[in-house]
Write a protein that holds these residues in place. Structure first.
Motif, PDB file in Angstrom:
ATOM      1  N   GLY A  30      -9.308 -10.792  58.681  1.00  0.00           N
ATOM      2  CA  GLY A  30      -8.433 -11.166  57.577  1.00  0.00           C
ATOM      3  C   GLY A  30      -9.094 -12.082  56.571  1.00  0.00           C
ATOM      4  O   GLY A  30      -8.590 -12.263  55.458  1.00  0.00           O
ATOM      5  N   TYR A 344      -8.276  -4.100  54.259  1.00  0.00           N
ATOM      6  CA  TYR A 344      -8.390  -5.562  54.250  1.00  0.00           C
ATOM      7  C   TYR A 344      -7.052  -6.213  53.893  1.00  0.00           C
ATOM      8  O   TYR A 344      -6.610  -7.168  54.550  1.00  0.00           O
ATOM      9  CB  TYR A 344      -9.468  -5.953  53.248  1.00  0.00           C
ATOM     10  CG  TYR A 344      -9.781  -7.423  53.155  1.00  0.00           C
ATOM     11  CD1 TYR A 344     -10.529  -8.061  54.144  1.00  0.00           C
ATOM     12  CD2 TYR A 344      -9.351  -8.176  52.066  1.00  0.00           C
ATOM     13  CE1 TYR A 344     -10.837  -9.416  54.053  1.00  0.00           C
ATOM     14  CE2 TYR A 344      -9.649  -9.525  51.960  1.00  0.00           C
ATOM     15  CZ  TYR A 344     -10.400 -10.141  52.957  1.00  0.00           C
ATOM     16  OH  TYR A 344     -10.701 -11.477  52.852  1.00  0.00           O
ATOM     17  N   ALA A 347      -4.621  -6.010  56.750  1.00  0.00           N
ATOM     18  CA  ALA A 347      -4.889  -7.018  57.765  1.00  0.00           C
ATOM     19  C   ALA A 347      -4.366  -8.381  57.319  1.00  0.00           C
ATOM     20  O   ALA A 347      -3.733  -9.113  58.105  1.00  0.00           O
ATOM     21  CB  ALA A 347      -6.385  -7.089  58.050  1.00  0.00           C
ATOM     22  N   ARG A 348      -4.611  -8.744  56.074  1.00  0.00           N
ATOM     23  CA  ARG A 348      -4.143 -10.043  55.583  1.00  0.00           C
ATOM     24  C   ARG A 348      -2.618 -10.098  55.562  1.00  0.00           C
ATOM     25  O   ARG A 348      -2.019 -11.134  55.896  1.00  0.00           O
ATOM     26  CB  ARG A 348      -4.712 -10.313  54.181  1.00  0.00           C
ATOM     27  CG  ARG A 348      -6.202 -10.619  54.218  1.00  0.00           C
ATOM     28  CD  ARG A 348      -6.738 -10.960  52.833  1.00  0.00           C
ATOM     29  NE  ARG A 348      -6.235 -12.216  52.303  1.00  0.00           N
ATOM     30  CZ  ARG A 348      -6.740 -13.412  52.542  1.00  0.00           C
ATOM     31  NH1 ARG A 348      -7.794 -13.533  53.352  1.00  0.00           N
ATOM     32  NH2 ARG A 348      -6.222 -14.499  51.996  1.00  0.00           N
TER      33      ARG A 348
END
Length: 375
Positions: A30, A344, A347-348
């Motif tokens: 993350g 990405y 995930a964050r």
């Protein structure tokens, strides 16, 4: 869900060119990129593309209070089916089981992006996909709808990739300030400042106007190898008229839809001259955008489909007084960066980390976003 650290995420991206579903596997905690997995694409089926084009046409006619167009649900289902088919084939080819993935991150298909701005107090952004069908089809939790919270908070909802651009710059060990330019239907630039802070905004149209003009006049989908633009002449008066648009007087953060500029001005021009003029417009908008940044970057790294257009790249290099590199020049996977970015961002989002920032979309404070569909 037990979250591994780092997570292994499959990201998807379908751009406004309606060309393909792009896929890439990213390993990340993350914050840092900890590994890059396989990447690939699946061309959009003509039937799905036609459904999306019908939904876009209806979206452009939407007014406040209108009911949801009947074209939206079948387009969302068709795009989901394309994602599932693409993901299944990709996972089979690379021997990836659903249990090997922690998450899928995706955007869906943008059919309307009308951010808040002059004359428009409230923004609207519409990305179509049946995310629940993707989660069921692939057997993996799926993060989606990453823009809506930003727009609801008064942000532009775009660009969203800057957080990933910054991670890539760090992963590659590039000195800052570095600027990253994405040439999609619209062009957007991310400045990773020397202090690590982010600035980002849409510079102007990129491939979108050129593609639409070529499609209308020839039936082809784009100006292959920039051949039309290279055979034409730039009409300076038409170029100046485009650049006089109020958008270019606005300070960032700011964002566009690929339909915000009309093709009427190039209507009287020959096919080749229209291509040359629209290509110059995209390049000059990039040059002016870079001048508006708070720091002069050491380099400009170009990703997105437009980097394959040598006429556009030549125009940018002629107008930008910086080293202009392609993603491949710095060992990035240029055709996969947006899919990696949505992995990405997924995930964050799952970790509750910010995905948009005051300097990138204009939100009052860094904020996360997104929804999750479980398989």
């Amino acid at each position: 869900m037990a979250v591994k650290s780092p997570m292994r995420v499959l990201g998807f991206m379908t751009g406004t060119s309606l060309d393909a579903v792009d896929m890439a596997v990213l390993e990340t905690d993350g914050e840092e990129i900890t590994g890059l997995g396989p990447a690939g694409e699946k061309k959009l089926a003509p039937g799905a593309r036609a459904m999306v084009e019908a939904a876009i046409a209806d979206a452009l006619r939407l007014k406040a209070g209108d009911p949801t167009p009947s074209s939206f649900a079948p387009a969302a289902a068709a795009i989901a089916a394309e994602h599932v088919a693409a993901g299944e084939a990709f996972m089979l080819a690379h021997r990836i089981l659903p249990g090997d993935l922690d998450l899928v991150g995706l955007q869906g298909q943008t059919v309307l992006h009308a951010p808040p701005g002059p004359g428009r107090a409230e923004g609207q952004t519409i990305q179509l996909i049946d995310a629940a069908a993707v989660a069921r089809g692939l057997g993996v939790p799926t993060v989606y709808d990453l823009r809506s919270d930003d727009v609801a908070a008064g942000g532009q909802g775009a660009p969203l990739a800057p957080a990933y651009h910054a991670a890539l710059v760090h992963y590659s060990g590039l000195h800052t300030p570095t600027a990253v330019l994405n040439l999609g239907g619209v062009a957007n630039v991310t400045l990773v400042r020397g202090d690590g802070a982010l600035e980002a905004f849409d510079t102007g149209p990129a491939n979108g106007m050129i593609d639409l003009m070529v499609q209308e006049r020839t039936g082809q989908r784009f100006d292959a190898d920039g051949a039309l633009a290279r055979a034409g002449h730039i009409h300076d008066r038409v170029l100046a008229a485009y650049l006089a648009h109020p958008y270019f007087a606005q300070r960032g953060p700011k964002s566009l839809d690929r339909f915000d500029f009309s093709l009427d001005r190039v209507g009287p021009l020959s096919l080749e001259d229209a291509a040359a003029t629209l290509t110059a417009f995209a390049a000059e908008a990039v040059a002016r955008g870079l001048k508006a940044c708070s720091e002069i970057p050491l380099r400009l790294v170009v990703c997105g489909g437009g980097r394959h257009n040598p006429a556009l790249m030549d125009e940018i290099r002629a107008r930008v007084p910086l080293p202009v590199l392609t993603a491949e020049d710095v060992d990035w996977r240029g055709d996969s960066i947006e899919a990696e970015a949505f992995a990405y961002l997924g995930a964050r989002s799952m970790l509750g980390l910010p995905i948009s920032f005051p300097g990138t979309t204009g939100v009052p404070e860094p904020m996360t976003g997104g929804r999750i569909a479980m398989p």
